[in-house]
Design an enzyme around this catalytic site. Structure first.
Site, PDB file in Angstrom:
ATOM      1  N   ASP A   3       4.505 -14.426  11.349  1.00  0.00           N
ATOM      2  CA  ASP A   3       3.190 -14.856  10.875  1.00  0.00           C
ATOM      3  C   ASP A   3       2.176 -13.713  11.076  1.00  0.00           C
ATOM      4  O   ASP A   3       1.652 -13.536  12.172  1.00  0.00           O
ATOM      5  CB  ASP A   3       2.798 -16.103  11.679  1.00  0.00           C
ATOM      6  CG  ASP A   3       1.460 -16.677  11.277  1.00  0.00           C
ATOM      7  OD1 ASP A   3       0.683 -15.990  10.603  1.00  0.00           O
ATOM      8  OD2 ASP A   3       1.181 -17.831  11.671  1.00  0.00           O
ATOM      9  N   HIS A  21      -2.851  10.486   0.463  1.00  0.00           N
ATOM     10  CA  HIS A  21      -3.096   9.253  -0.297  1.00  0.00           C
ATOM     11  C   HIS A  21      -3.022   9.513  -1.782  1.00  0.00           C
ATOM     12  O   HIS A  21      -2.446   8.753  -2.537  1.00  0.00           O
ATOM     13  CB  HIS A  21      -4.485   8.716   0.035  1.00  0.00           C
ATOM     14  CG  HIS A  21      -4.458   7.725   1.146  1.00  0.00           C
ATOM     15  ND1 HIS A  21      -5.503   6.896   1.420  1.00  0.00           N
ATOM     16  CD2 HIS A  21      -3.499   7.425   2.049  1.00  0.00           C
ATOM     17  CE1 HIS A  21      -5.194   6.138   2.448  1.00  0.00           C
ATOM     18  NE2 HIS A  21      -3.988   6.448   2.847  1.00  0.00           N
ATOM     19  N   LYS A  75      -6.841  -0.957  11.706  1.00  0.00           N
ATOM     20  CA  LYS A  75      -6.243  -1.385  10.429  1.00  0.00           C
ATOM     21  C   LYS A  75      -5.036  -0.501  10.123  1.00  0.00           C
ATOM     22  O   LYS A  75      -4.003  -0.971   9.639  1.00  0.00           O
ATOM     23  CB  LYS A  75      -7.301  -1.291   9.316  1.00  0.00           C
ATOM     24  CG  LYS A  75      -6.887  -1.874   7.976  1.00  0.00           C
ATOM     25  CD  LYS A  75      -6.195  -0.899   7.077  1.00  0.00           C
ATOM     26  CE  LYS A  75      -5.892  -1.513   5.719  1.00  0.00           C
ATOM     27  NZ  LYS A  75      -5.092  -0.641   4.864  1.00  0.00           N
ATOM     28  N   GLU A  85       0.852  -1.194   0.000  1.00  0.00           N
ATOM     29  CA  GLU A  85       0.000   0.000   0.000  1.00  0.00           C
ATOM     30  C   GLU A  85       0.891   1.249   0.000  1.00  0.00           C
ATOM     31  O   GLU A  85       1.700   1.456   0.915  1.00  0.00           O
ATOM     32  CB  GLU A  85      -0.911  -0.015   1.236  1.00  0.00           C
ATOM     33  CG  GLU A  85      -1.995   1.040   1.165  1.00  0.00           C
ATOM     34  CD  GLU A  85      -2.923   0.997   2.384  1.00  0.00           C
ATOM     35  OE1 GLU A  85      -3.154  -0.099   2.937  1.00  0.00           O
ATOM     36  OE2 GLU A  85      -3.403   2.073   2.769  1.00  0.00           O
TER      37      GLU A  85
HETATM   38  C1  MEV Z   1      -5.450   3.090   5.257  1.00  0.00           C
HETATM   39  O1  MEV Z   1      -4.700   1.967   4.909  1.00  0.00           O
HETATM   40  C2  MEV Z   1      -5.431   3.259   6.754  1.00  0.00           C
HETATM   41  C3  MEV Z   1      -6.292   4.396   7.284  1.00  0.00           C
HETATM   42  O2  MEV Z   1      -7.622   4.268   6.816  1.00  0.00           O
HETATM   43  C4  MEV Z   1      -6.235   4.303   8.780  1.00  0.00           C
HETATM   44  C5  MEV Z   1      -7.183   5.226   9.500  1.00  0.00           C
HETATM   45  O3  MEV Z   1      -8.224   5.576   8.950  1.00  0.00           O
HETATM   46  O4  MEV Z   1      -6.877   5.536  10.662  1.00  0.00           O
HETATM   47  C6  MEV Z   1      -5.785   5.711   6.807  1.00  0.00           C
END
Ligand code: MEV
Length: 443
Positions: free
Chosen positions: A296, A393, A280, A86
């Protein structure tokens, strides 16, 4: 698509036979074959090594191996390897690492290193008698595992306890031997599973030898390590004063930033939908270090999310405290990581990753991976509560689009400049590239 005939003996075929067979399932077998082969390692010995990590390997699947520099953890500056596809993750971690480098860096504390394994069984005999005799059984279970545990004991680890747990309120007869283990620098799954299978053998033998118990009174269901290791956990934190964050976002005071950041984390603490994305973001950093060090990541993922639900409600793994003029951002992440065994001695890049990190112990690696996770989380929440996520992004996304549309290297800067204050999309970039004659116009 081929006919629906079952394929027998696939695993016994040579790699090239497998390739031939597989590519027949592709509409253009020859070009598929060429692409698969182009990813074979030029050194036959390395290729063989890679193939042997798994079953039915036909090629390699490269992922970017990236570096997060300036990661200051407990006073050590690391060049942390991150394997991730990513685009914005490494940039976000690096940004954050650099920011915290001049503000004391990340501090970690190991909360525990306990691993867990269970023997699940059905008990039809007298439960109270089992409870009564359990201390003697436990001693025997540990003693009869000595061949397996001897080396681990020499390294300071081994079986730390075995408890008898009763789940008969969930399922008639359902009970378990709940073992806890110290596996030092290894992740421990193999060691624990071997101990558990020996527990089952000893348990059955012991049961058969007790005259009060019936022939069918004990049925072993399974023996398996648990990937939930809440007591194998690390805390990592950063802290500073509000004034140290003044203008980190242009025009925003550190105090105001801290207030908004706090609210951003409160959202994740309060709402599982946000908490999932928030966590995430933490795992973006954690997993990429876990992968680069041959660990792992599925186990790490499963554990962290189960831990995030420990109260019965899924919540944030990280938290903020604002006290007076102080900002403290921390996370507690449970992991089972290893720096010996598994891929660590076999995969040349895993070896290199560990060397790059100064051959850390498993607990040091826990601290580094958790800190990268917190660094990523800091960057994400910082952007979310201020400028928004898309700005950063999209910058990375634009680079991917330029690559995808094959924009000439010497014109990329111009295109990037043009999109500085515009919304990026594949079609917007394509339209501009056509207008500037950087690519052929689409029919
Ligand atoms: C994207 O991989 C991760 C985010 O969505 C985490 C978040 O929203 O805190 C940017």
């Amino acid at each position: 698509m081929k006919d629906k005939k079952i394929v027998h003996g696939f695993s016994k075929k040579s790699r090239d036979e497998k390739l031939g067979l597989v590519t027949e399932y592709h509409p253009d077998p020859l070009s598929a074959l060429a692409v698969f082969k182009s990813f074979h390692h030029p050194d036959a010995k390395t290729q063989k090594l890679l193939e042997e990590f798994s079953e039915n390997t036909i090629t390699n699947f490269p992922l970017p191996y990236c570096i997060c520099p300036n990661m200051l953890v407990n006073g050590h500056s690391y060049m942390v390897p991150m394997v991730i596809e990513e685009s914005s993750v490494v940039a976000a971690a690096s940004n954050s690492a650099k920011f915290w480098f001049t503000r004391g860096g990340f501090t970690t504390e190991i909360i525990g290193t306990e691993k867990v394994g269970q023997v699940h069984f059905i008990w039809k005999d007298d439960k109270s008698l089992l409870r009564e005799r359990f201390p003697a059984l436990k001693e025997l279970l540990i003693k009869e595992c000595f061949d397996i545990t001897e080396n681990m004991i020499k390294r300071g680890g081994g079986i730390t306890d075995i408890e008898l747990k009763d789940l008969t309120d969930k399922e008639p007869g359902l009970m378990q031997l709940y073992g806890t283990f110290e596996t030092i620098d290894s992740m421990g799954a193999n060691f624990i599973n071997s101990c558990l299978e020996q527990f089952a053998v000893t348990f059955k033998k012991w049961h058969a030898a007790q005259k009060e118990f019936s022939k069918d009174g004990l049925e072993i269901i399974m023996c398996i390590v648990s990937n939930l290791t809440p007591n194998c956990r690390v805390r990592t934190y950063v802290e500073t004063t509000f004034d140290q964050m003044d203008n980190m976002i242009k025009g925003v005071s550190g105090k105001e930033f801290a207030r908004r950041f706090y609210l951003g984390v409160r959202v994740a603490e309060s709402d599982p939908f946000r908490a999932t994305t928030h966590n995430k973001g933490i795992m973006n950093g954690v997993d990429s270090v876990v992968l680069a060090t041959g660990n792992d990541f599925r186990a790490v993922e499963a554990c962290s999310h189960a831990y995030a639900s420990r109260s019965g409600k899924y919540t944030s793994l990280s938290h903020v405290e604002l006290t007076g003029t102080k900002f403290r951002f921390s996370a507690e992440i449970p992991f089972a990581l290893g720096v010996v065994g598994g891929l660590t001695n076999l995969h040349p890049l895993v070896r290199l990753s560990l060397e790059l990190l100064g051959n850390p112990s498993a607990t040091e690696l826990m601290g580094i991976a958790a800190s990268v996770g917190l660094a990523n989380n800091f960057s994400a929440v910082k952007n979310l509560v201020t400028v928004g996520i898309q700005q950063g992004h999209m910058k990375m996304h634009l680079l991917n689009i330029l690559q995808q549309l094959k924009i000439p290297e010497n014109r990329k800067e111009e295109v990037i400049g043009y999109f500085k204050d515009k919304v990026v999309s594949v079609s917007a970039v394509r339209n501009l590239a056509e207008k500037w004659h950087l690519i052929e116009a689409e029919n």
